[in-house]
Write a protein that holds these residues in place. Structure first.
Motif, PDB file in Angstrom:
ATOM      1  N   LEU A 194       0.807  -1.215   0.000  1.00 42.16           N
ATOM      2  CA  LEU A 194       0.000   0.000   0.000  1.00 42.16           C
ATOM      3  C   LEU A 194       0.844   1.270   0.000  1.00 42.16           C
ATOM      4  CD1 LEU A 194      -2.774  -1.205   2.468  1.00 42.16           C
ATOM      5  CD2 LEU A 194      -3.200  -0.359   0.146  1.00 42.16           C
ATOM      6  N   LYS A 195       2.085   1.172   0.431  1.00 45.36           N
ATOM      7  CA  LYS A 195       2.971   2.351   0.392  1.00 45.36           C
ATOM      8  C   LYS A 195       3.123   2.892  -1.021  1.00 45.36           C
ATOM      9  CE  LYS A 195       5.767   1.128   4.446  1.00 45.36           C
ATOM     10  NZ  LYS A 195       7.119   0.685   4.908  1.00 45.36           N
ATOM     11  N   ASP A 196       3.037   1.995  -2.005  1.00 48.18           N
ATOM     12  CA  ASP A 196       3.195   2.406  -3.404  1.00 48.18           C
ATOM     13  C   ASP A 196       1.880   2.836  -4.041  1.00 48.18           C
ATOM     14  OD1 ASP A 196       5.925   1.746  -3.294  1.00 48.18           O
ATOM     15  OD2 ASP A 196       5.500  -0.352  -3.782  1.00 48.18           O
ATOM     16  N   PHE A 197       0.786   2.763  -3.271  1.00 47.39           N
ATOM     17  CA  PHE A 197      -0.527   3.123  -3.804  1.00 47.39           C
ATOM     18  C   PHE A 197      -1.256   4.003  -2.788  1.00 47.39           C
ATOM     19  CE2 PHE A 197       0.658  -0.972  -5.608  1.00 47.39           C
ATOM     20  CZ  PHE A 197       0.497  -0.747  -6.972  1.00 47.39           C
ATOM     21  N   PRO A 198      -0.802   5.232  -2.617  1.00 46.82           N
ATOM     22  CA  PRO A 198      -1.381   6.096  -1.578  1.00 46.82           C
ATOM     23  C   PRO A 198      -2.844   6.447  -1.811  1.00 46.82           C
ATOM     24  CG  PRO A 198       0.115   7.320  -3.018  1.00 46.82           C
ATOM     25  CD  PRO A 198       0.288   5.881  -3.352  1.00 46.82           C
ATOM     26  N   SER A 199      -3.327   6.303  -3.038  1.00 44.94           N
ATOM     27  CA  SER A 199      -4.731   6.650  -3.305  1.00 44.94           C
ATOM     28  C   SER A 199      -5.705   5.566  -2.848  1.00 44.94           C
ATOM     29  CB  SER A 199      -4.930   6.915  -4.801  1.00 44.94           C
ATOM     30  OG  SER A 199      -4.678   5.745  -5.553  1.00 44.94           O
ATOM     31  N   VAL A 200      -5.216   4.379  -2.553  1.00 47.27           N
ATOM     32  CA  VAL A 200      -6.086   3.292  -2.091  1.00 47.27           C
ATOM     33  C   VAL A 200      -6.491   3.543  -0.642  1.00 47.27           C
ATOM     34  CG1 VAL A 200      -6.244   0.823  -1.601  1.00 47.27           C
ATOM     35  CG2 VAL A 200      -5.087   1.608  -3.682  1.00 47.27           C
ATOM     36  N   LYS A 201      -7.794   3.552  -0.405  1.00 50.20           N
ATOM     37  CA  LYS A 201      -8.306   3.722   0.948  1.00 50.20           C
ATOM     38  C   LYS A 201      -8.293   2.377   1.678  1.00 50.20           C
ATOM     39  CE  LYS A 201      -9.593   8.057   0.311  1.00 50.20           C
ATOM     40  NZ  LYS A 201      -8.946   9.193   1.033  1.00 50.20           N
TER      41      LYS A 201
END
Length: 695
Positions: A631-638
């Motif tokens: 998730l660190k590489d996908f900050p837009s994911v809630k």
């Protein structure tokens, strides 16, 4: 010896075979009562198969040789042997179930009574097996599958042997061919569908045929000059005369008995239910049984152990003991919400021995022996048909719910929310190729897709309820039990059929693809019991594999790669993503927290309806760490953490106030789905607003 008014040969009594029956039934009872200590005790059924094949075929072969075989008498004898105790047990289960079981449970019991009366329960259990199937421990007549296989065998086997005998086909060739074909089907089937291979007759007949082959050799084998077969320190010629054998031969037979016992005991203590079975493993108890029968009653183990008074007594009552012990243990588990204390288990086993002895003395013996054999057989058939009809009636009438109307109303919120047929039909009209649960809240284009494994329907229903008044929201639910909502991933356990393994990656990718390619879908909610696929389970080995990189066998690495791929794909499709961290798995039945049963063995309910926070952290730490690193590489994911709303510093609760949030150890109840949805809905709305503002 036989009465001159009777047909069919009756073999001489062997105490050691009753002792072998005792070994089989004690293994089975110990496994059912104490599975942790006797993990492979289920192989006792295989021992029964060999014994049955040996004894029944001995009657057939000798009767054919004497030109005195009667099909009518053969089946009448089977009826008087099998029906009386079976009728008593099924009738008692029906009566106890009337007072103790909820309608869904009683409905299933009725179906099993009908199938048991028709000796087809093995097929019913095979077809029932599935992700949401009731645990076998909670099916009081589950054990009748083996009786069904035996009776299916004896429907066709006597006719096959009679025909081969009449047209003078080599019986050894016939027996060996059936044995080889069945064993081959077993060996192939266990790699493709373990559950089917366990229950269907064609993959089990080889075990009975092993006993059949042994019976033929017993009557026709031996040295060329004598045509005899050695038994312990004796041999028997075809004419039935006894002949002396050497000490060396007696020692050989005793060695065979030792090896036979060792094979059975090794199976009992080395096998466990997580291993695919039967397959090659079943050859161990089958071979052990064959060696013990072959060794004869004068061999060491047979003479000292199997022919002892205690073992013979247990063997004599082994059939009614087999019938009684499982319903008593199963009902005890049901009434105690699966948690069976040592005291209650011991009481159930003791009671089963008492009932077995009484059944043998008062029911079996008077009906099996004595006069009026024909009349008895006819009456037993009528009674069996009547019991089967009564069971089917309970099944057909939905478990007779009028018995517990008020309790059902009170319990409704504690159960799974039933999937509405309208939700499915609406969904399948738009997505006809999807083969899992396809649910659509409204008859319009979906705006939110909830995808995942069996946890999905619970959240779908909760979100459907929470967004019912919002015309801009339409929830799509796509669910495949036991399958991760990740691109190109197969997820299956050690008992999954091959077709399931092959289809898993396709189904998982299809969920993600539908959510990604449906233009109206703005946001995707990813749901899964992630812990199941990462944290090793004590009785269920999970495999997670990438379709394009099968060489990677570490579930954790597969999870990391697939999660990265799925996030990337959905974001490339311009979807907002909410990743749901799953709730705690329970180590107890949540139904034990509520007074929701018509009958209990004790009056106490569980005082703390929760698992410790430490246990939750330990079991969920690994998958959460992997997810956090991705998730660190996908900050837009809630990220939505279900545990935040169920756990405090000490406990993760399965109950809030008087509301039971879980329907079973893993899945939310109707109330639980609604409870979590009220917190998830605002997160979804916030993510949708963020998407609109970004666009």
């Amino acid at each position: 010896m036989k009465n001159t008014s009777q047909h069919n040969y009756h073999p001489s009594y062997r105490r050691d075979i009753d002792g072998l029956r005792a070994l089989a039934i004690l293994s089975v009872v110990a496994y059912h009562a104490l599975p942790a200590y006797v993990p492979g005790g289920f192989v006792g059924v295989d021992v029964f198969f060999v014994i049955s094949g040996f004894l029944i075929s001995t009657i057939i072969f000798k009767s054919l040789a004497d030109n005195d075989f009667s099909f009518l008498e053969f089946y009448a004898h089977r009826i008087r042997r099998i029906f009386p105790a079976l009728l008593i047990v099924m009738a008692c289960c029906f009566v106890l179930g009337w007072f103790a079981l909820l309608p869904e449970e009683y409905k299933q019991l009725g179906k099993h009574i009908a199938a048991g009366a028709g000796f087809v329960l093995n097929f019913i259990l095979w077809k029932e097996a599935g992700y949401f199937d009731v645990a076998s421990e909670l099916k009081p007549l589950m054990h009748l599958w083996s009786l069904a296989i035996e009776e299916q065998f004896y429907l066709g086997f006597p006719l096959l042997i009679w025909l081969a005998w009449r047209i003078r086909i080599n019986l050894v060739l016939v027996i060996s061919t059936v044995l080889a074909l069945s064993f081959g089907a077993n060996m192939i089937g266990v790699h493709y569908d373990v559950v089917q291979t366990f229950f269907v007759p064609q993959t089990r007949f080889w075990e009975l045929m092993t006993g059949v082959l042994l019976a033929w050799l017993s009557l026709n084998g031996g040295n060329k000059g004598e045509g005899g077969l050695i038994w312990g320190n004796r041999c028997m010629t075809r004419g039935g005369a006894l002949c002396d054998v050497t000490t060396r031969q007696a020692m050989l037979m005793s060695m065979l008995s030792l090896v036979g016992l060792a094979l059975i005991l090794a199976s009992v203590f080395l096998f466990n239910k997580t291993m695919p079975y039967p397959g090659a493993r079943a050859a161990m108890p089958v071979a052990g049984s064959m060696l013990l029968i072959l060794a004869g009653q004068e061999s060491l183990i047979n003479r000292i152990l199997l022919s002892s008074r205690v073992m013979v007594f247990v063997g004599i009552v082994s059939y009614p003991l087999y019938l009684w012990h499982w319903p008593l243990l199963s009902f005890a588990r049901i009434l105690e919400s699966e948690t069976l204390s040592l005291e209650i288990g011991a009481t159930a086993v003791t009671l089963s021995f008492i009932l077995a002895a009484l059944t043998y003395r008062l029911v079996e013996k008077p009906i099996r022996y004595g006069g009026h054999a024909g009349t008895k057989s006819i009456v037993l058939c009528i009674l069996m048909a009547l019991v089967g009809f009564i069971g089917y009636n309970a099944f057909d009438r939905e478990g007779l719910p009028f018995r517990q109307k008020q309790l059902l109303l009170n319990n409704e919120r504690h159960q799974f929310r039933k999937i509405a047929a309208s939700d499915e039909s609406r969904c399948l009209r738009r997505f006809p190729t999807f083969r899992g649960y396809c649910l659509l809240a409204k008859d319009s284009q979906p705006t939110i897709a909830v995808i995942g494994d069996s946890l999905t329907p619970g959240l779908f229903n909760g979100l459907k309820e929470a967004t019912a008044n919002d015309a801009s929201v339409n929830i799509l639910g796509l669910s495949l039990g036991g399958m991760l909502p990740l691109m190109g991933v197969s997820s299956y356990d050690n008992l999954s059929p091959y077709e399931r393994q092959a289809a898993s990656a396709l189904g998982s990718s299809q969920m993600v693809s539908i959510a990604g390619k449906t233009a109206s879908v703005e946001l995707v909610v990813m749901v899964g019991n992630w812990t199941l696929y990462i944290d090793p389970q004590p009785d269920r080995k999970m495999f997670v594999r990438l379709a394009d990189r099968p060489e990677i066998t570490d579930n954790r690495e597969v999870y990391r790669i697939a999660l990265t791929r799925t996030f990337s794909y959905l974001l490339q499709q311009n979807k907002q993503v909410v990743f749901v961290l799953n709730q705690a798995g329970l180590n107890f039945d949540p139904q034990s927290c509520a007074n929701n049963r018509p009958l209990r063995l004790g009056n106490e309910m569980r005082s703390t309806c929760a698992v410790s926070r430490d246990d939750f952290e330990r079991h969920n730490r690994e998958y959460r760490e992997i997810a956090a690193s991705v998730l660190k590489d996908f900050p837009s994911v809630k990220v939505f953490d279900v545990a935040k709303f169920l756990c405090d510093d000490q406990w993760c609760w399965a109950m809030k106030g008087s509301e039971l949030l879980y329907a079973d150890r893993t899945h939310f109840s109707r109330q639980g789905g609604s409870y979590i949805a009220q917190f998830l809905a605002p997160v979804i709305q916030e993510a949708r607003l963020g998407r609109i503002q970004t666009n």
